[in-house]
Enzyme design. Structure first.
Site, PDB file in Angstrom:
ATOM      1  N   GLY A  60     -32.392 -17.716 -28.386  1.00  0.00           N
ATOM      2  CA  GLY A  60     -32.955 -16.396 -28.132  1.00  0.00           C
ATOM      3  C   GLY A  60     -34.447 -16.428 -28.410  1.00  0.00           C
ATOM      4  O   GLY A  60     -34.905 -17.203 -29.262  1.00  0.00           O
ATOM      5  N   GLN A  65     -42.749 -13.010 -29.959  1.00  0.00           N
ATOM      6  CA  GLN A  65     -42.834 -14.367 -30.507  1.00  0.00           C
ATOM      7  C   GLN A  65     -43.768 -15.257 -29.693  1.00  0.00           C
ATOM      8  O   GLN A  65     -44.136 -16.341 -30.149  1.00  0.00           O
ATOM      9  CB  GLN A  65     -41.449 -15.024 -30.555  1.00  0.00           C
ATOM     10  CG  GLN A  65     -40.548 -14.442 -31.629  1.00  0.00           C
ATOM     11  CD  GLN A  65     -39.215 -15.158 -31.647  1.00  0.00           C
ATOM     12  OE1 GLN A  65     -38.345 -14.876 -30.841  1.00  0.00           O
ATOM     13  NE2 GLN A  65     -39.055 -16.105 -32.554  1.00  0.00           N
ATOM     14  N   CYS A 105     -34.614 -18.958 -36.842  1.00  0.00           N
ATOM     15  CA  CYS A 105     -35.567 -18.272 -35.965  1.00  0.00           C
ATOM     16  C   CYS A 105     -36.635 -19.280 -35.544  1.00  0.00           C
ATOM     17  O   CYS A 105     -37.118 -20.038 -36.386  1.00  0.00           O
ATOM     18  CB  CYS A 105     -36.218 -17.117 -36.725  1.00  0.00           C
ATOM     19  SG  CYS A 105     -37.486 -16.255 -35.767  1.00  0.00           S
ATOM     20  N   LEU A 106     -36.990 -19.287 -34.274  1.00  0.00           N
ATOM     21  CA  LEU A 106     -37.993 -20.247 -33.794  1.00  0.00           C
ATOM     22  C   LEU A 106     -39.348 -20.024 -34.454  1.00  0.00           C
ATOM     23  O   LEU A 106     -40.182 -20.929 -34.474  1.00  0.00           O
ATOM     24  CB  LEU A 106     -38.123 -20.170 -32.268  1.00  0.00           C
ATOM     25  CG  LEU A 106     -36.889 -20.655 -31.486  1.00  0.00           C
ATOM     26  CD1 LEU A 106     -37.071 -20.428 -29.994  1.00  0.00           C
ATOM     27  CD2 LEU A 106     -36.609 -22.126 -31.769  1.00  0.00           C
ATOM     28  N   HIS A 147     -30.821  -9.896 -34.007  1.00  0.00           N
ATOM     29  CA  HIS A 147     -31.995 -10.650 -34.437  1.00  0.00           C
ATOM     30  C   HIS A 147     -33.187 -10.364 -33.509  1.00  0.00           C
ATOM     31  O   HIS A 147     -34.306 -10.103 -33.973  1.00  0.00           O
ATOM     32  CB  HIS A 147     -31.661 -12.149 -34.433  1.00  0.00           C
ATOM     33  CG  HIS A 147     -32.801 -13.034 -34.816  1.00  0.00           C
ATOM     34  ND1 HIS A 147     -32.923 -13.601 -36.068  1.00  0.00           N
ATOM     35  CD2 HIS A 147     -33.903 -13.443 -34.118  1.00  0.00           C
ATOM     36  CE1 HIS A 147     -34.045 -14.316 -36.116  1.00  0.00           C
ATOM     37  NE2 HIS A 147     -34.653 -14.238 -34.942  1.00  0.00           N
ATOM     38  N   GLU A 148     -32.940 -10.404 -32.193  1.00  0.00           N
ATOM     39  CA  GLU A 148     -34.040 -10.199 -31.239  1.00  0.00           C
ATOM     40  C   GLU A 148     -34.517  -8.746 -31.246  1.00  0.00           C
ATOM     41  O   GLU A 148     -35.713  -8.479 -31.092  1.00  0.00           O
ATOM     42  CB  GLU A 148     -33.637 -10.640 -29.831  1.00  0.00           C
ATOM     43  CG  GLU A 148     -33.158 -12.088 -29.702  1.00  0.00           C
ATOM     44  CD  GLU A 148     -34.104 -13.126 -30.301  1.00  0.00           C
ATOM     45  OE1 GLU A 148     -35.328 -12.876 -30.370  1.00  0.00           O
ATOM     46  OE2 GLU A 148     -33.613 -14.192 -30.730  1.00  0.00           O
ATOM     47  N   HIS A 151     -37.038  -8.339 -33.853  1.00  0.00           N
ATOM     48  CA  HIS A 151     -38.374  -8.808 -33.464  1.00  0.00           C
ATOM     49  C   HIS A 151     -39.173  -7.715 -32.759  1.00  0.00           C
ATOM     50  O   HIS A 151     -40.380  -7.596 -32.955  1.00  0.00           O
ATOM     51  CB  HIS A 151     -38.271 -10.003 -32.510  1.00  0.00           C
ATOM     52  CG  HIS A 151     -38.147 -11.325 -33.207  1.00  0.00           C
ATOM     53  ND1 HIS A 151     -39.114 -11.803 -34.046  1.00  0.00           N
ATOM     54  CD2 HIS A 151     -37.183 -12.272 -33.180  1.00  0.00           C
ATOM     55  CE1 HIS A 151     -38.750 -12.995 -34.508  1.00  0.00           C
ATOM     56  NE2 HIS A 151     -37.573 -13.311 -34.002  1.00  0.00           N
TER      57      HIS A 151
HETATM   58 ZN   LIG Z   1     -36.451 -14.973 -34.310  1.00  0.00          ZN
END
Ligand SMILES: [Zn+2]
Length: 183
Positions: A60, A65, A105-106, A147-148, A151
């Site tokens: 995701g 991000q 998380c990236l 999670h997204e 963000h």
């Molecule tokens: Zn993330």
């Protein structure tokens, strides 16, 4: 009063140079604004986001991000190249049950921690075709949705960590801060 051109933030982005921002980049804390319309600029941004997400082995990725603070995210819960899901101006309509599992998380490379989430999540969003749709996800898919969505409101993994998780990841969090300061 200055009238912003629709999707101006997206058009201003230089797609080839976009990269995944890492904590504690302040752009990750911005509350994102809605996408005005699904146009060519949105499709191009989505394409670039999938490229970056798959290259980083993520499931995701949210637009903030990559430094574009608009309300959209992409996902591939199965990590199959053909499983490309796009959620524009999404909102969670139903959350049910609980699950507790490791979440990463990236924007926080190498950090994984236990985070409690709803086990079932229904999302309403606009797709790349401009049509509104609803989708209910369970387990990992529900976790990705939540999670997204975080963000898009500038809420990060570190904001969801409990004291124990923060202590356990203290060194990695510090090293991310050092790397950011040294850029
Ligand atoms: Zn993330």
């Amino acid at each position: 009063m200055v009238r912003m051109e629709p999707n101006a933030k997206i058009r201003q982005a230089d797609l080839p140079s976009l990269e995944i921002l890492r904590y504690p980049d302040p752009r990750l804390k911005e509350v994102c604004t809605p996408v005005d319309a699904v146009d060519e600029s949105v499709r191009a941004l989505v394409e670039r986001m999938f490229e970056l997400m798959f290259a980083s082995r993520g499931v995701g990725l949210a637009a903030p991000q990559v430094g574009v603070s608009v309300r959209l995210f992409v996902a591939s819960p199965t990590f199959e190249p053909s499983d490309r899901r796009v959620y524009i101006n999404p909102r969670l309509t139903v959350l049910e049950g609980t699950q507790e599992g490791d979440e990463g998380c990236l924007s926080f490379p190498n950090i994984y921690c236990k985070i409690k989430r709803a086990n079932l999540a229904t999302i309403a969003a606009v797709g790349l075709d401009g049509a509104e749709f609803q989708e209910t996800g369970e387990g990992l898919t529900a976790r990705i949705f939540q999670h997204e969505m975080d963000h898009l409101d500038g809420r990060l993994l570190v904001d969801r960590m409990g004291t124990v998780a923060k202590l356990a990841n203290r060194r990695l969090l510090h090293s991310l801060k050092d790397q950011f300061a040294a850029r």
